[in-house]
Design a protein around this motif. Structure first.
Motif, PDB file in Angstrom:
ATOM      1  N   GLY A 146     -47.826  28.829 -41.687  1.00  0.00           N
ATOM      2  CA  GLY A 146     -47.693  28.605 -43.282  1.00  0.00           C
ATOM      3  C   GLY A 146     -47.641  29.821 -43.995  1.00  0.00           C
ATOM      4  O   GLY A 146     -47.801  30.879 -43.740  1.00  0.00           O
ATOM      5  N   ARG A 147     -46.958  29.500 -45.265  1.00  0.00           N
ATOM      6  CA  ARG A 147     -46.771  30.660 -46.267  1.00  0.00           C
ATOM      7  C   ARG A 147     -48.005  30.986 -47.047  1.00  0.00           C
ATOM      8  O   ARG A 147     -48.024  32.133 -47.836  1.00  0.00           O
ATOM      9  CB  ARG A 147     -45.337  30.514 -46.916  1.00  0.00           C
ATOM     10  CG  ARG A 147     -45.536  29.543 -47.744  1.00  0.00           C
ATOM     11  CD  ARG A 147     -44.212  29.584 -48.792  1.00  0.00           C
ATOM     12  NE  ARG A 147     -44.246  28.425 -49.543  1.00  0.00           N
ATOM     13  CZ  ARG A 147     -43.234  28.604 -50.836  1.00  0.00           C
ATOM     14  NH1 ARG A 147     -42.403  29.623 -50.863  1.00  0.00           N
ATOM     15  NH2 ARG A 147     -43.244  27.709 -51.736  1.00  0.00           N
ATOM     16  N   VAL A 337     -50.568  35.946 -62.415  1.00  0.00           N
ATOM     17  CA  VAL A 337     -51.339  37.121 -62.488  1.00  0.00           C
ATOM     18  C   VAL A 337     -50.724  38.452 -62.220  1.00  0.00           C
ATOM     19  O   VAL A 337     -51.398  39.590 -61.726  1.00  0.00           O
ATOM     20  CB  VAL A 337     -52.760  37.245 -61.875  1.00  0.00           C
ATOM     21  CG1 VAL A 337     -53.585  36.167 -62.673  1.00  0.00           C
ATOM     22  CG2 VAL A 337     -52.374  37.059 -60.434  1.00  0.00           C
ATOM     23  N   GLY A 338     -49.254  38.422 -62.111  1.00  0.00           N
ATOM     24  CA  GLY A 338     -48.703  39.646 -61.636  1.00  0.00           C
ATOM     25  C   GLY A 338     -48.755  39.953 -60.221  1.00  0.00           C
ATOM     26  O   GLY A 338     -48.889  41.061 -60.048  1.00  0.00           O
ATOM     27  N   LEU A 339     -48.575  39.192 -59.172  1.00  0.00           N
ATOM     28  CA  LEU A 339     -48.840  39.425 -57.771  1.00  0.00           C
ATOM     29  C   LEU A 339     -47.642  39.527 -57.054  1.00  0.00           C
ATOM     30  O   LEU A 339     -46.801  38.601 -57.057  1.00  0.00           O
ATOM     31  CB  LEU A 339     -49.515  38.315 -57.198  1.00  0.00           C
ATOM     32  CG  LEU A 339     -49.860  38.702 -55.735  1.00  0.00           C
ATOM     33  CD1 LEU A 339     -50.925  39.687 -55.632  1.00  0.00           C
ATOM     34  CD2 LEU A 339     -50.561  37.365 -54.962  1.00  0.00           C
ATOM     35  N   LYS A 340     -47.222  40.762 -56.961  1.00  0.00           N
ATOM     36  CA  LYS A 340     -45.981  41.055 -56.277  1.00  0.00           C
ATOM     37  C   LYS A 340     -46.309  40.915 -54.650  1.00  0.00           C
ATOM     38  O   LYS A 340     -47.236  41.346 -54.083  1.00  0.00           O
ATOM     39  CB  LYS A 340     -45.552  42.708 -56.450  1.00  0.00           C
ATOM     40  CG  LYS A 340     -44.385  43.122 -55.658  1.00  0.00           C
ATOM     41  CD  LYS A 340     -44.036  44.565 -55.947  1.00  0.00           C
ATOM     42  CE  LYS A 340     -42.807  45.079 -55.287  1.00  0.00           C
ATOM     43  NZ  LYS A 340     -42.640  46.655 -55.597  1.00  0.00           N
ATOM     44  N   PRO A 341     -45.229  40.206 -54.022  1.00  0.00           N
ATOM     45  CA  PRO A 341     -45.680  39.800 -52.805  1.00  0.00           C
ATOM     46  C   PRO A 341     -45.614  40.854 -51.761  1.00  0.00           C
ATOM     47  O   PRO A 341     -44.809  41.966 -52.043  1.00  0.00           O
ATOM     48  CB  PRO A 341     -44.220  38.779 -52.286  1.00  0.00           C
ATOM     49  CG  PRO A 341     -43.853  38.403 -53.898  1.00  0.00           C
ATOM     50  CD  PRO A 341     -43.991  39.549 -54.752  1.00  0.00           C
ATOM     51  N   SER A 342     -46.061  40.761 -50.714  1.00  0.00           N
ATOM     52  CA  SER A 342     -46.465  41.900 -49.785  1.00  0.00           C
ATOM     53  C   SER A 342     -46.346  41.345 -48.311  1.00  0.00           C
ATOM     54  O   SER A 342     -46.938  40.222 -48.136  1.00  0.00           O
ATOM     55  CB  SER A 342     -47.580  42.940 -49.966  1.00  0.00           C
ATOM     56  OG  SER A 342     -48.823  42.205 -49.842  1.00  0.00           O
ATOM     57  N   THR A 343     -46.244  42.118 -47.205  1.00  0.00           N
ATOM     58  CA  THR A 343     -46.204  41.550 -46.069  1.00  0.00           C
ATOM     59  C   THR A 343     -47.742  41.030 -45.845  1.00  0.00           C
ATOM     60  O   THR A 343     -48.750  41.787 -45.778  1.00  0.00           O
ATOM     61  CB  THR A 343     -45.855  42.640 -44.890  1.00  0.00           C
ATOM     62  OG1 THR A 343     -44.295  43.078 -45.203  1.00  0.00           O
ATOM     63  CG2 THR A 343     -45.986  42.104 -43.646  1.00  0.00           C
ATOM     64  N   SER A 351     -41.655  35.699 -50.656  1.00  0.00           N
ATOM     65  CA  SER A 351     -41.123  36.165 -51.956  1.00  0.00           C
ATOM     66  C   SER A 351     -40.601  35.000 -52.776  1.00  0.00           C
ATOM     67  O   SER A 351     -40.395  33.831 -52.297  1.00  0.00           O
ATOM     68  CB  SER A 351     -39.707  36.929 -51.367  1.00  0.00           C
ATOM     69  OG  SER A 351     -38.945  36.140 -50.657  1.00  0.00           O
ATOM     70  N   ASN A 352     -40.377  35.307 -54.107  1.00  0.00           N
ATOM     71  CA  ASN A 352     -39.828  34.308 -54.812  1.00  0.00           C
ATOM     72  C   ASN A 352     -40.497  32.827 -54.985  1.00  0.00           C
ATOM     73  O   ASN A 352     -39.957  31.824 -55.188  1.00  0.00           O
ATOM     74  CB  ASN A 352     -38.440  34.135 -54.712  1.00  0.00           C
ATOM     75  CG  ASN A 352     -37.649  33.242 -56.003  1.00  0.00           C
ATOM     76  OD1 ASN A 352     -37.996  33.734 -57.044  1.00  0.00           O
ATOM     77  ND2 ASN A 352     -36.591  32.742 -55.622  1.00  0.00           N
ATOM     78  N   ASP A 353     -41.881  32.919 -54.645  1.00  0.00           N
ATOM     79  CA  ASP A 353     -42.529  31.695 -54.776  1.00  0.00           C
ATOM     80  C   ASP A 353     -42.744  31.200 -56.282  1.00  0.00           C
ATOM     81  O   ASP A 353     -43.396  32.026 -57.126  1.00  0.00           O
ATOM     82  CB  ASP A 353     -43.946  32.029 -54.013  1.00  0.00           C
ATOM     83  CG  ASP A 353     -44.512  30.622 -53.833  1.00  0.00           C
ATOM     84  OD1 ASP A 353     -44.412  29.600 -54.635  1.00  0.00           O
ATOM     85  OD2 ASP A 353     -45.584  30.447 -52.989  1.00  0.00           O
ATOM     86  N   GLN A 354     -42.267  30.297 -56.698  1.00  0.00           N
ATOM     87  CA  GLN A 354     -42.163  29.634 -57.949  1.00  0.00           C
ATOM     88  C   GLN A 354     -43.526  28.949 -58.437  1.00  0.00           C
ATOM     89  O   GLN A 354     -43.723  28.601 -59.627  1.00  0.00           O
ATOM     90  CB  GLN A 354     -41.195  28.602 -58.148  1.00  0.00           C
ATOM     91  CG  GLN A 354     -39.737  29.409 -58.127  1.00  0.00           C
ATOM     92  CD  GLN A 354     -39.270  30.389 -58.993  1.00  0.00           C
ATOM     93  OE1 GLN A 354     -39.593  30.031 -60.556  1.00  0.00           O
ATOM     94  NE2 GLN A 354     -39.114  31.561 -58.740  1.00  0.00           N
ATOM     95  N   PHE A 433     -41.974  39.857 -59.027  1.00  0.00           N
ATOM     96  CA  PHE A 433     -42.569  38.531 -58.904  1.00  0.00           C
ATOM     97  C   PHE A 433     -41.905  37.923 -59.833  1.00  0.00           C
ATOM     98  O   PHE A 433     -41.635  38.152 -60.855  1.00  0.00           O
ATOM     99  CB  PHE A 433     -44.367  38.945 -59.291  1.00  0.00           C
ATOM    100  CG  PHE A 433     -44.590  39.205 -60.461  1.00  0.00           C
ATOM    101  CD1 PHE A 433     -44.543  38.521 -61.788  1.00  0.00           C
ATOM    102  CD2 PHE A 433     -44.901  40.468 -60.593  1.00  0.00           C
ATOM    103  CE1 PHE A 433     -45.136  38.925 -62.569  1.00  0.00           C
ATOM    104  CE2 PHE A 433     -45.339  41.029 -61.887  1.00  0.00           C
ATOM    105  CZ  PHE A 433     -45.366  40.346 -62.856  1.00  0.00           C
ATOM    106  N   PRO A 434     -41.883  36.447 -59.455  1.00  0.00           N
ATOM    107  CA  PRO A 434     -41.406  35.394 -60.553  1.00  0.00           C
ATOM    108  C   PRO A 434     -42.353  35.330 -61.666  1.00  0.00           C
ATOM    109  O   PRO A 434     -43.602  35.492 -61.694  1.00  0.00           O
ATOM    110  CB  PRO A 434     -41.191  34.081 -59.761  1.00  0.00           C
ATOM    111  CG  PRO A 434     -41.769  34.492 -58.168  1.00  0.00           C
ATOM    112  CD  PRO A 434     -42.523  35.584 -58.372  1.00  0.00           C
ATOM    113  N   GLY A 435     -41.602  35.080 -63.021  1.00  0.00           N
ATOM    114  CA  GLY A 435     -42.156  34.596 -64.110  1.00  0.00           C
ATOM    115  C   GLY A 435     -42.710  35.866 -64.684  1.00  0.00           C
ATOM    116  O   GLY A 435     -42.559  36.964 -64.404  1.00  0.00           O
TER     117      GLY A 435
END
Length: 466
Positions: A146-147, A337-343, A351-354, A433-435
């Motif tokens: 899952g993501r 809360v400004g979470l930049k995706p990481s591995t 990435s780009n999770d709305q 991050f989105p938003g």
């Protein structure tokens, strides 16, 4: 669920939504707020009368039971909860494992092609009811990866909109997600209904009344564990898509779509009722009170000086309480809360999770929602449209028993609680991050971060009710 009882915070317009991102501290100014600053050294702070009002809202004399669930007339039925507990741990509803990481080793549930290996309890492990099993304990490995991280189910009965993004507004509809997900149970509602008929018919009928004749193959095409859910062309791809055939759920152009509309509804009703039993069980899951509560209610020695300073930071300079409010430390809203995706798990980047922007839209359109014919009532929990601030927003986690969680944020990309505290102290990322992020840097000192961590650890109970 209750929000804050003091004027400054109760003045905010709180609606019964849910959020989960861990301590969304710093969403307010840290100017003059009437709260005392932490004392230096190893001395405990002194709390003002206003502080005590806030603490009383976080720790009432008794933690409230889950509010009534009008969508489920069986929500507080002990017999339903007993059946739900059995269903929660039953692996027999799942289809084939797909991802090649299911190699029979530690953290996997079996080998590719194995069936009957995934239950709710596989990713909501009863020790804390979150995923402490999957490799690296971040995102979850069911039939596939899952993501998002499987959230804790402790005190989930306090919520009305659930999941990280609010895509479900009832506990009874939530099991349809894993049942019909290629990366979770890889199964179908037709197969699940047939299994309830074969193995739980008497228990089901004693609660919900007569079942449809699911053993009549002319009306209800029989499925097997091998032939349910997705049969992908490439089952060993890193994250298999259902690019092959699909069996047993709406849109399969096969067994389910071939049934009459009445029989499709009957099958769905059986799984809805099973979900109502599971929901009744999940409402019994609670972290319970902690030494923080003992301290609020008069045991001056229950918390150390560091833990007490952490309390003061939580309700004062950190302003964590502006989102983590009420007896279960959540305002039930969604925040960015400004979470930049990481591995995570070595390979995946979400990435780009709305977030709630798409999750709430999905819940509004869902025929299984609280407005629909399968619901026993509608209390207005579902908004008419996602709020304008929903892009990239995720629900605020309840913080009781937070120290038991194996990772943090919806992706699990923050591996430890002290790093989660550091993330919010830094104010999250500035981009990527989105938003739009709602938080700002707090710039807590090393000692202040240690004190806040000590307080969060104090919220874990020794009497979790499974």
């Amino acid at each position: 669920m209750s929000s804050l009882l003091i004027e400054r915070i109760a003045a905010r317009s709180l609606t019964p939504i849910l959020i989960l991102s861990i301590c969304a501290c710093g969403t307010r100014s840290s100017g003059d707020n009437g709260l005392d600053s932490a004392d230096a050294g190893d001395l405990p702070p002194v709390f003002s009368a206003q502080s005590r009002i806030i603490l009383a809202a976080l720790s009432p004399e008794a933690l409230p039971a889950p509010p009534p669930d009008v969508t489920n007339q069986f929500a507080d039925n002990p017999q339903a909860a007993s059946l739900g507990q059995v269903l929660f741990s039953d692996k027999g509803f799942s289809g084939p494992l797909l991802d090649s990481d299911n190699d029979g080793g530690p953290g996997s549930l079996g080998k590719v092609g194995d069936t009957g290996k995934v239950a709710c309890s596989s990713c909501h492990v009863p020790d804390g009811f979150s995923d402490t099993r999957s490799f690296q304990r971040q995102i979850s490995l069911g039939a596939g990866w899952g993501r998002r991280r499987a959230p804790s189910l402790l005190d989930v009965g306090q919520a009305k909109l659930i999941m990280w993004d609010g895509r479900r507004d009832t506990l009874y509809s939530q099991p349809f997600g894993p049942i019909e997900s290629v990366v979770e149970m890889n199964s179908s509602r037709l197969y699940a209904a047939e299994q309830v008929f074969l193995r739980y018919k008497s228990d089901y009928e004693s609660l919900f009344g007569p079942m449809p004749p699911l053993d009549d193959a002319a009306q209800f095409p029989p499925l097997s564990a091998q032939l349910t859910g997705c049969q992908p062309k490439n089952p060993t791809s890193p994250q298999p898509a259902c690019d092959g055939t699909f069996h047993g759920s709406p849109g399969d152009t096969a067994e389910f779509d071939g049934m009459s509309a009445a029989n499709q509804e009957a099958v769905t009703r059986v799984v809805v009722n099973a979900g109502k039993a599971i929901g009744a069980y999940e409402r019994t899951l609670t972290c319970g009170s902690s030494k923080f509560d003992a301290w609020v209610h008069g045991d001056a020695n229950a918390l150390s000086a560091s833990e007490q300073r952490g309390v003061q930071l939580f309700i004062g300079k950190g302003q964590c309480v502006s989102c983590h409010s009420g007896p279960f430390f959540s305002d039930q809203l969604f925040h960015n809360v400004g979470l930049k995706p990481s591995t995570v798990q070595q390979n995946f980047v979400d990435s780009n999770d709305q977030g709630a922007a798409t999750g709430l839209a999905g819940a509004i359109a869902d025929p299984l929602n609280s407005h629909g014919s399968f619901s026993d009532g509608d209390d207005g929990r579902l908004p008419s449209a996602p709020p304008s601030t929903s892009e990239g927003a995720f629900r605020t986690p309840m913080l009781r028993c937070v120290s038991m969680r194996p990772a943090f944020m919806h992706t699990g990309q923050i591996r430890t609680l002290d790093k989660a505290v550091a993330f919010f102290s830094a104010g999250g990322a500035s981009s990527g991050f989105p938003g739009k992020s709602e938080i700002r840097a707090l710039n807590l000192s090393t000692q202040e971060q240690a004190d806040l961590l000590a307080f969060l650890n104090s919220l874990t109970s020794t009497s979790i009710v499974p």
